[in-house]
Design a protein around this motif. Structure first.
Motif, PDB file in Angstrom:
ATOM      1  N   SER A  85       0.806  -1.212   0.000  1.00  0.00           N
ATOM      2  CA  SER A  85       0.000   0.000   0.000  1.00  0.00           C
ATOM      3  C   SER A  85       0.845   1.270   0.000  1.00  0.00           C
ATOM      4  CB  SER A  85      -0.924  -0.004   1.219  1.00  0.00           C
ATOM      5  OG  SER A  85      -0.156  -0.072   2.399  1.00  0.00           O
ATOM      6  N   PHE A  86       2.161   1.131  -0.135  1.00  0.00           N
ATOM      7  CA  PHE A  86       3.012   2.315  -0.227  1.00  0.00           C
ATOM      8  C   PHE A  86       2.915   2.873  -1.640  1.00  0.00           C
ATOM      9  CE2 PHE A  86       6.896   4.760  -0.701  1.00  0.00           C
ATOM     10  CZ  PHE A  86       6.977   5.419   0.513  1.00  0.00           C
ATOM     11  N   SER A 146      -0.902  16.800  -6.353  1.00  0.00           N
ATOM     12  CA  SER A 146      -2.210  16.485  -5.779  1.00  0.00           C
ATOM     13  C   SER A 146      -2.297  15.028  -5.340  1.00  0.00           C
ATOM     14  CB  SER A 146      -3.325  16.816  -6.771  1.00  0.00           C
ATOM     15  OG  SER A 146      -3.148  16.100  -7.971  1.00  0.00           O
ATOM     16  N   THR A 147      -1.782  14.113  -6.139  1.00  0.00           N
ATOM     17  CA  THR A 147      -1.811  12.706  -5.757  1.00  0.00           C
ATOM     18  C   THR A 147      -0.906  12.461  -4.560  1.00  0.00           C
ATOM     19  OG1 THR A 147      -2.307  12.059  -8.023  1.00  0.00           O
ATOM     20  CG2 THR A 147      -1.475  10.339  -6.565  1.00  0.00           C
ATOM     21  N   PHE A 148       0.268  13.086  -4.563  1.00  0.00           N
ATOM     22  CA  PHE A 148       1.164  12.994  -3.406  1.00  0.00           C
ATOM     23  C   PHE A 148       0.447  13.468  -2.146  1.00  0.00           C
ATOM     24  CE2 PHE A 148       3.936  15.742  -0.766  1.00  0.00           C
ATOM     25  CZ  PHE A 148       4.636  14.743  -0.102  1.00  0.00           C
ATOM     26  N   SER A 149      -0.214  14.601  -2.202  1.00  0.00           N
ATOM     27  CA  SER A 149      -0.933  15.146  -1.049  1.00  0.00           C
ATOM     28  C   SER A 149      -2.059  14.216  -0.607  1.00  0.00           C
ATOM     29  CB  SER A 149      -1.511  16.521  -1.381  1.00  0.00           C
ATOM     30  OG  SER A 149      -0.487  17.413  -1.703  1.00  0.00           O
ATOM     31  N   TYR A 150      -2.798  13.697  -1.563  1.00  0.00           N
ATOM     32  CA  TYR A 150      -3.898  12.779  -1.259  1.00  0.00           C
ATOM     33  C   TYR A 150      -3.363  11.516  -0.584  1.00  0.00           C
ATOM     34  CZ  TYR A 150      -7.408   9.194  -1.991  1.00  0.00           C
ATOM     35  OH  TYR A 150      -8.281   8.156  -1.811  1.00  0.00           O
ATOM     36  N   THR A 170      -4.145  10.171   3.104  1.00  0.00           N
ATOM     37  CA  THR A 170      -4.691   8.830   3.307  1.00  0.00           C
ATOM     38  C   THR A 170      -3.855   8.038   4.311  1.00  0.00           C
ATOM     39  OG1 THR A 170      -5.608   8.823   1.068  1.00  0.00           O
ATOM     40  CG2 THR A 170      -5.325   6.682   2.125  1.00  0.00           C
ATOM     41  N   LEU A 171      -2.538   8.109   4.184  1.00  0.00           N
ATOM     42  CA  LEU A 171      -1.664   7.402   5.122  1.00  0.00           C
ATOM     43  C   LEU A 171      -1.827   7.933   6.547  1.00  0.00           C
ATOM     44  CD1 LEU A 171       1.554   7.123   2.919  1.00  0.00           C
ATOM     45  CD2 LEU A 171       0.126   5.215   3.704  1.00  0.00           C
ATOM     46  N   THR A 172      -1.898   9.239   6.691  1.00  0.00           N
ATOM     47  CA  THR A 172      -2.054   9.804   8.038  1.00  0.00           C
ATOM     48  C   THR A 172      -3.447   9.521   8.599  1.00  0.00           C
ATOM     49  OG1 THR A 172      -2.631  11.984   7.160  1.00  0.00           O
ATOM     50  CG2 THR A 172      -0.325  11.608   7.727  1.00  0.00           C
ATOM     51  N   SER A 173      -4.475   9.535   7.769  1.00  0.00           N
ATOM     52  CA  SER A 173      -5.830   9.222   8.225  1.00  0.00           C
ATOM     53  C   SER A 173      -5.935   7.779   8.699  1.00  0.00           C
ATOM     54  CB  SER A 173      -6.846   9.466   7.104  1.00  0.00           C
ATOM     55  OG  SER A 173      -6.891  10.831   6.777  1.00  0.00           O
TER      56      SER A 173
END
Length: 123
Positions: free
Chosen positions: A31-32, A79-83, A87-90
Motif C-alpha cells: 500500500s506504499f 495532488s496525488t502525493f498530497s492525497y 490517506t496514510l495519516t488518516s
C-alpha cells in the motif's frame, strides 16, 4: 506553436506516469505509493536538468516548454502525493507517511540538484 509543444510533452508524460504506477504496483505491491514517488522523482531529475540547461543556454525555450511544462507537468503530481499522504495519516500509518514525506520532498530536491549537476557536465 507554444501550446502544441506543451501538449506534445504531456502526451508522453501522462502515459509514463500511469505506466510507472502500474509497474510499481505489479513489482512492489503493498500500500506504499511507489508509483507516485517514482513519477515525482523522475520529474524532479528531468526538471533539474532542464532548468540548469535553460539557464546555461544549452536548451532553448521550446525544449523547456516540451520537457519542463509538458512532459514533467503531466508526469509529476503534487495532488496525488498530497492525497496519498493524507490517506496514510488518516489510516494512522504515521511512520509510513513520514517516510513518504521525507523521501518525496528530500529525494525530489536532491534529484533536482543531481539533474542540474548532469546538465553542468553536458553543457
Amino acid at each position: 506553436m507554444t501550446w502544441l509543444l506543451v501538449i506534445a510533452g504531456a502526451l508522453v508524460g501522462a502515459p509514463v506516469r500511469y505506466l510507472l504506477g502500474v509497474d510499481a504496483k505489479y513489482r512492489l505491491g503493498g500500500s506504499f505509493p511507489w508509483g507516485t514517488l517514482a513519477a515525482n522523482a523522475a520529474a524532479c531529475l528531468v526538471l533539474g536538468f532542464v532548468a540548469r540547461g535553460a539557464v546555461d543556454g544549452g536548451l532553448g525555450s521550446n525544449v523547456h516548454l516540451l520537457l519542463a511544462t509538458g512532459f514533467c507537468g503531466a508526469l509529476s503530481t503534487w495532488s496525488t502525493f498530497s492525497y496519498e499522504l493524507l490517506t496514510l495519516t488518516s489510516a494512522r500509518r504515521l511512520a509510513v507517511a513520514t517516510g513518504y514525506l521525507v523521501l518525496s520532498v528530500g529525494g525530489g530536491v536532491g534529484l533536482s540538484f543531481a539533474g542540474a549537476a548532469v546538465a553542468d557536465v553536458v553543457f
